[in-house]
Design an enzyme around this catalytic site. Sequence first.
Site, PDB file in Angstrom:
ATOM      1  CG  HIS A 138      -5.214   3.795   0.250  1.00 58.94           C
ATOM      2  ND1 HIS A 138      -4.760   2.513   0.090  1.00 58.94           N
ATOM      3  CD2 HIS A 138      -6.406   3.851  -0.381  1.00 58.94           C
ATOM      4  CE1 HIS A 138      -5.643   1.813  -0.602  1.00 58.94           C
ATOM      5  NE2 HIS A 138      -6.649   2.606  -0.902  1.00 58.94           N
ATOM      6  CG  ASP A 182      -2.315   0.547   0.897  1.00 54.70           C
ATOM      7  OD1 ASP A 182      -2.380   1.736   0.516  1.00 54.70           O
ATOM      8  OD2 ASP A 182      -3.307  -0.173   1.024  1.00 54.70           O
ATOM      9  CB  SER A 215      -9.306   0.750  -0.966  1.00 52.61           C
ATOM     10  OG  SER A 215      -8.477   0.845  -2.072  1.00 52.61           O
TER      11      SER A 215
END
Length: 793
Positions: A227, A154, A559
Amino acid sequence: MSYQFKSVTRIMGAFTGIILMILSISLLVLSAASASMSRDRKTYIIHMDKSAMPAPFSTHHHWYMSILSSLSSPDGDAPTHLYTYNRVMDGFSGVLSQTHLDKLQKMPGHLATYLETFCHLHTTHTPKFLGLKKQAGLWPAAGFGSDVIVGVIDSGVWPESPSFKDDGMPPVPERWRGACEVGVEFNASHCNRKLIGARSFSKGLKHYGLNISTTFDYDSPRDFFGHGTHTSSTIAGSRVRNANYFGYAEGTAIGVAPMARIAMYKIGFYNDTLKAAAVDVLAGMDQAIADGVDVMSLSLGFPETTFDENPIAIGAFAALKKGIFVACSAGNSGPRPYSILNGAPWITTVAAGTVDREFAAHVTLGNEELSVLGKSVYPENLFVSREPIYFGYGNRSKEICEGNSTDPRAVAGKYIFCAFDYKGNITVSQQLKEVRRTRAAGAIISADSRQNLFPDDFDMPFVTVNLNNGELVKKYIINADNATVSIKFQITILGTKPSPQVANFSSRGPSLRSPWILKPDILAPGVDILGAWVPNRPIATVRDLGKLLTEYALKSGTSMSCPHAAGIAALLKATHREWSSAAIRSAMMTTADVLDNAYDMITDISTGAAGTPLDFGAGHINPNKAMDPGLVYDIEIQDYLNYLCAMNYTSQQIRVVTGTSNFTCEHGNLDLNYPSFIIILNNSNTASFTFKRVLTNVADTRSTYTAAVKARVGMKVTVEPATLSFAGKYSKADFNLTVNINLGNAFSPKSNFLGNFGYLTWNEVKGKHTVRSPIVAAFANNSSGVTIVENIA
């Protein structure tokens, strides 16, 4: 090759990350009166107009204390001050009698008073929605994921987040071979018994000539965009009390597998956008395998190509050979058909759905002539009291807030009501653009459930109401002499129905490159998920407030659904160390729920109608049932080789994908031993195929199962044999399933490419297990050329 991270909320300069872990608050409204108080004394929250503070007072606190001291009552009881609020709101809280309250409400500067409510705090709401419990089921059986290592590919991690504290964690497993890499604002001390490894990979990006920004990123495993921090905390975040997003979803945050370990492999960096090179992604996956992870989670995707050109497909196959379970996001290009990403059959592909929680605002019109509940995630504890509300009645363009239709002078200092455009020409986003242009105080907007709104859309005070309530609001304004509106924000509602629903943005099947395997595999929570965030970068910019920072953010996307599946895989790994990745996926799929909490078929939010397996795969993941599936459909490495052979891959392509050179293609076969069935109709409304499957008993006892089929008109299904017997644990039995499709002349490829679908269920005789698989007929995508889907899941 490079890809761009994209967000379903909006491209926030780069990769904002789209959304696992949800957490929430269950509101239990109680009287705040105490036995030690006088019978009419209660606790109140008092909103004050700070601009009304008289000059002699140096601080608002002194002003509030003076107000309280001036209050008196016949019984001599004095009011009690509790807290002064300077940031979350303007005002204070205190214990008042009714006499105190009556006097206070008449004083200059008083805005509003709310009776105190108490909350019963729960863990992150997603685990509860999934049915995970401390005392029973998969959580205690798995030791909450004890010693399972999850590698997250990620954008990095913010190691100081409370979600990564290691209180109560045992020593790092001796088998761990990873490291904590030193880099910009990151050193070895940032790792601990929870975050046991962190590395970054950027050579490919730099070689491409894209230098890492020194302003908007870190050349290290540290996350700048949030994220990776969000997804990691969803998978295995530690318990964090009082987490919330500006008052919404308040509660105790906890990951799906809270005792599992996290290893971060940063592959996404910022230049002009957030990008990751294929070589860097492969390097990250390669290192994760070398370090000894048990599960790999990738909330990202490349354009769909043949598997030998897809770094995730290649890396995932290498992981498969080492017994590592790989979960990937399905993509955010829905509701278009054939938009699925990460469709390789050795990857578990995860779609996104809603949970039974909504964020709301209470809207009162006039002097309580009308009260409705609407949706809002406006991040300020703003009190709106009897503000004038404007409606452009009589002019259709103004009524629906069409662009450039409203004179800003007409709405100065007012709220605007925007009616729903039943013709479908004006969206909520367009209406909001018009409201922003006019600089109105805020808005009430009538909208249907298909309109996608996310927390960062709420950069000004506004509420959306459903169509029925929208008509009531419109009627009130038309008939009122001086229409006004009052709004209470920051309300969290639990138990909403129906849920789950398939998110509008979630990519749909079939798979463009591998349509002979039904994708997505599973549905998991992916809408408004609360997870850890980076506190260094504004999460939102709100009019009149500026840029806002937070340690926890609400994000949406596949996600967010992918790490839920990865966390559940970690729990299943901890419970069944001997299971293969295919067995874990089979357990998830065959025990998934196809009904929502209102006991109807899971809804596709984009249509408002019942969804299909092309939307949600086998159904919504149910971790407690997956722990004990009864039977599994297992798959060997050779089976995948045979599948690639049947796809007419060359020897070189197969070697690239599998890393194997010692194989032959004499047994090529598109019919994998998969827990689902799909027939592709190629320029025809009829088809027939016989699938061959082998089931393995993973229960501890001998058992017998009988087949049951539910099929729609135009689909005929036969199972041979219809009864299977298993002598004991790990015994096997095979069967044939023949599907005949005849859709008639009236059917042709529709917008969703679905022909029809049904289900095969194996029911245990005198037992508790049911093993369900979807059966789908879908039209081939015969459009010229190859559809390219660029997406960050």
